[in-house]
Design a protein around this motif. Structure first.
Motif, PDB file in Angstrom:
ATOM      1  N   SER A  50       0.828  -1.203   0.000  1.00 22.51           N
ATOM      2  CA  SER A  50       0.000   0.000   0.000  1.00 22.51           C
ATOM      3  C   SER A  50       0.863   1.255   0.000  1.00 22.51           C
ATOM      4  O   SER A  50       0.549   2.246  -0.682  1.00 22.51           O
ATOM      5  CB  SER A  50      -0.926   0.001   1.220  1.00 22.51           C
ATOM      6  OG  SER A  50      -1.834  -1.083   1.167  1.00 22.51           O
ATOM      7  N   THR A  51       1.948   1.222   0.776  1.00 22.38           N
ATOM      8  CA  THR A  51       2.887   2.341   0.781  1.00 22.38           C
ATOM      9  C   THR A  51       3.453   2.566  -0.618  1.00 22.38           C
ATOM     10  O   THR A  51       3.494   3.698  -1.119  1.00 22.38           O
ATOM     11  CB  THR A  51       4.034   2.077   1.760  1.00 22.38           C
ATOM     12  OG1 THR A  51       3.505   1.944   3.080  1.00 22.38           O
ATOM     13  CG2 THR A  51       5.064   3.191   1.736  1.00 22.38           C
ATOM     14  N   LEU A  52       3.877   1.486  -1.262  1.00 24.91           N
ATOM     15  CA  LEU A  52       4.452   1.570  -2.599  1.00 24.91           C
ATOM     16  C   LEU A  52       3.446   2.146  -3.592  1.00 24.91           C
ATOM     17  O   LEU A  52       3.768   3.037  -4.390  1.00 24.91           O
ATOM     18  CB  LEU A  52       4.906   0.182  -3.040  1.00 24.91           C
ATOM     19  CG  LEU A  52       5.550   0.050  -4.417  1.00 24.91           C
ATOM     20  CD1 LEU A  52       6.861   0.824  -4.479  1.00 24.91           C
ATOM     21  CD2 LEU A  52       5.786  -1.428  -4.748  1.00 24.91           C
ATOM     22  N   GLY A  53       2.202   1.650  -3.542  1.00 21.24           N
ATOM     23  CA  GLY A  53       1.177   2.153  -4.455  1.00 21.24           C
ATOM     24  C   GLY A  53       0.888   3.621  -4.248  1.00 21.24           C
ATOM     25  O   GLY A  53       0.743   4.383  -5.214  1.00 21.24           O
ATOM     26  N   ALA A  54       0.831   4.045  -2.984  1.00 22.06           N
ATOM     27  CA  ALA A  54       0.545   5.451  -2.694  1.00 22.06           C
ATOM     28  C   ALA A  54       1.659   6.360  -3.205  1.00 22.06           C
ATOM     29  O   ALA A  54       1.398   7.441  -3.735  1.00 22.06           O
ATOM     30  CB  ALA A  54       0.348   5.641  -1.192  1.00 22.06           C
ATOM     31  N   VAL A  55       2.909   5.927  -3.051  1.00 21.58           N
ATOM     32  CA  VAL A  55       4.042   6.729  -3.525  1.00 21.58           C
ATOM     33  C   VAL A  55       3.973   6.922  -5.037  1.00 21.58           C
ATOM     34  O   VAL A  55       4.134   8.041  -5.546  1.00 21.58           O
ATOM     35  CB  VAL A  55       5.377   6.071  -3.119  1.00 21.58           C
ATOM     36  CG1 VAL A  55       6.549   6.733  -3.850  1.00 21.58           C
ATOM     37  CG2 VAL A  55       5.587   6.141  -1.612  1.00 21.58           C
ATOM     38  N   VAL A  56       3.723   5.841  -5.760  1.00 26.62           N
ATOM     39  CA  VAL A  56       3.662   5.922  -7.217  1.00 26.62           C
ATOM     40  C   VAL A  56       2.493   6.800  -7.666  1.00 26.62           C
ATOM     41  O   VAL A  56       2.632   7.637  -8.569  1.00 26.62           O
ATOM     42  CB  VAL A  56       3.560   4.517  -7.830  1.00 26.62           C
ATOM     43  CG1 VAL A  56       3.236   4.591  -9.329  1.00 26.62           C
ATOM     44  CG2 VAL A  56       4.871   3.748  -7.619  1.00 26.62           C
ATOM     45  N   HIS A  57       1.338   6.625  -7.024  1.00 28.31           N
ATOM     46  CA  HIS A  57       0.180   7.455  -7.366  1.00 28.31           C
ATOM     47  C   HIS A  57       0.488   8.935  -7.125  1.00 28.31           C
ATOM     48  O   HIS A  57       0.186   9.791  -7.973  1.00 28.31           O
ATOM     49  CB  HIS A  57      -1.025   7.046  -6.518  1.00 28.31           C
ATOM     50  CG  HIS A  57      -1.760   5.847  -7.027  1.00 28.31           C
ATOM     51  ND1 HIS A  57      -1.224   4.580  -7.003  1.00 28.31           N
ATOM     52  CD2 HIS A  57      -2.993   5.727  -7.580  1.00 28.31           C
ATOM     53  CE1 HIS A  57      -2.088   3.725  -7.516  1.00 28.31           C
ATOM     54  NE2 HIS A  57      -3.171   4.392  -7.880  1.00 28.31           N
ATOM     55  N   ASN A  58       1.072   9.239  -5.981  1.00 27.07           N
ATOM     56  CA  ASN A  58       1.368  10.636  -5.649  1.00 27.07           C
ATOM     57  C   ASN A  58       2.391  11.243  -6.606  1.00 27.07           C
ATOM     58  O   ASN A  58       2.282  12.414  -6.998  1.00 27.07           O
ATOM     59  CB  ASN A  58       1.880  10.738  -4.214  1.00 27.07           C
ATOM     60  CG  ASN A  58       0.792  10.497  -3.191  1.00 27.07           C
ATOM     61  OD1 ASN A  58      -0.394  10.703  -3.464  1.00 27.07           O
ATOM     62  ND2 ASN A  58       1.174  10.052  -2.008  1.00 27.07           N
ATOM     63  N   ALA A  59       3.388  10.441  -6.977  1.00 24.63           N
ATOM     64  CA  ALA A  59       4.416  10.936  -7.888  1.00 24.63           C
ATOM     65  C   ALA A  59       3.822  11.253  -9.261  1.00 24.63           C
ATOM     66  O   ALA A  59       4.127  12.302  -9.857  1.00 24.63           O
ATOM     67  CB  ALA A  59       5.544   9.914  -8.018  1.00 24.63           C
TER      68      ALA A  59
END
Length: 283
Positions: A50-59
């Motif tokens: 979930s952390t990884l997905g959120a980072v990519v989405h935010n970027a």
């Protein structure tokens, strides 16, 4: 005085989001723990995927907020570093490895896709009253936040980013209730036709696209309406003093291993051994 002037009583519309509908369909108990019980019951800690997905989405959201000339791979990489968090990873070494992967994913995404257009919406909130039966009054309000909404050739396209273990295909894009509901809500909110939905899988560069028809969107609305009716009945009965354990039963299966509310659900604890916070990371 008992006079009846035939004035129609207002119909209460159920507000639903794709996430709420999916949660109730998957496990009514998890729905109650997530949205109804207060104070919120004990949850697990953060999950690395979930952390990884959120980072990519935010970027990617931040990238499209930039002027076109600044939407370059190097800037995308820098945005991953800016938004990065280590929450849920097994170790600093594992977090560093996936941070590097995420940088590579977004850099390749910018290189391989046209990022020069300005989306109509980024993390755009859409909301619309709808019904599953044409010509009838709305029965529910669909609302939610779409990752990205593009305008192409006079129509809207719903884009959803994925960072999971498995690349999606056209069938998954077409079967996604969330994408279909976003398409309906976006068309009503932005007053443009919307029938195309896409899943963009960053780890593999796969883009799974599907074209909906009015019939396929209507089927998804019918399914959503049925779930919304069950959800509303259970919620109203609970508020009237009903038994929450009966109205919102658990549906134990292997997914209980990584359910956020596992610490508060004995049935889930018995259904599957607890997953490690990093077990669902893309290989």
């Amino acid at each position: 005085m008992g006079f009846d002037f035939g004035v129609a009583q207002p119909v209460r519309l159920t507000k639903v989001s794709p996430a709420r509908l999916a949660t109730f369909d998957d496990c009514p108990r998890r729905y109650r723990l997530s949205y109804l019980d207060r104070p919120t019951p004990q949850r697990t800690g953060p999950w690395a995927h979930s952390t990884l997905g959120a980072v990519v989405h935010n970027a990617l959201r931040a990238l499209f907020d930039l002027p076109v000339l600044k939407r370059v791979p190097q800037r995308a990489v820098a945005l991953v570093a800016e938004f990065w968090k280590d929450a849920g990873f097994e170790s600093e070494e594992q977090a560093a490895r996936y941070r590097a992967r995420a940088k590579g994913w977004v850099a390749e995404y910018v290189e391989d896709n046209d990022v020069t257009h300005d989306p109509v919406g980024l993390e755009r909130w859409v909301s619309a009253p709808v019904t599953a039966t044409p010509g009838e009054r709305p029965s529910m309000i669909i609302e939610g936040r779409a990752d990205r909404i593009d305008a192409r050739d006079g129509s809207l396209v719903i884009v959803d980013y994925k960072t999971g273990r498995r690349p999606p295909d056209e069938y998954e894009a077409r079967a996604s209730q969330a994408l279909a509901l976003y398409a309906v809500a976006a068309a009503r909110t932005l007053r443009m036709p919307c029938t195309t939905v896409e899943l963009h899988h960053l780890p593999t560069g796969t883009i799974a696209a599907a074209e909906h028809t009015s019939e396929s969107l209507q089927r998804q609305l019918k399914r959503a309406e049925e779930t919304a009716g069950d959800l509303r009945l259970a919620t109203d009965t609970l508020e009237a003093g009903g038994d929450g354990d009966v109205l919102f039963p658990p549906r134990p299966d292997r997914r209980c291993a990584w359910c956020d509310f596992r610490p508060s659900c004995p049935a889930g604890q018995e259904a599957a051994p607890q997953a490690q916070p990093w077990d669902l990371l893309a290989p």
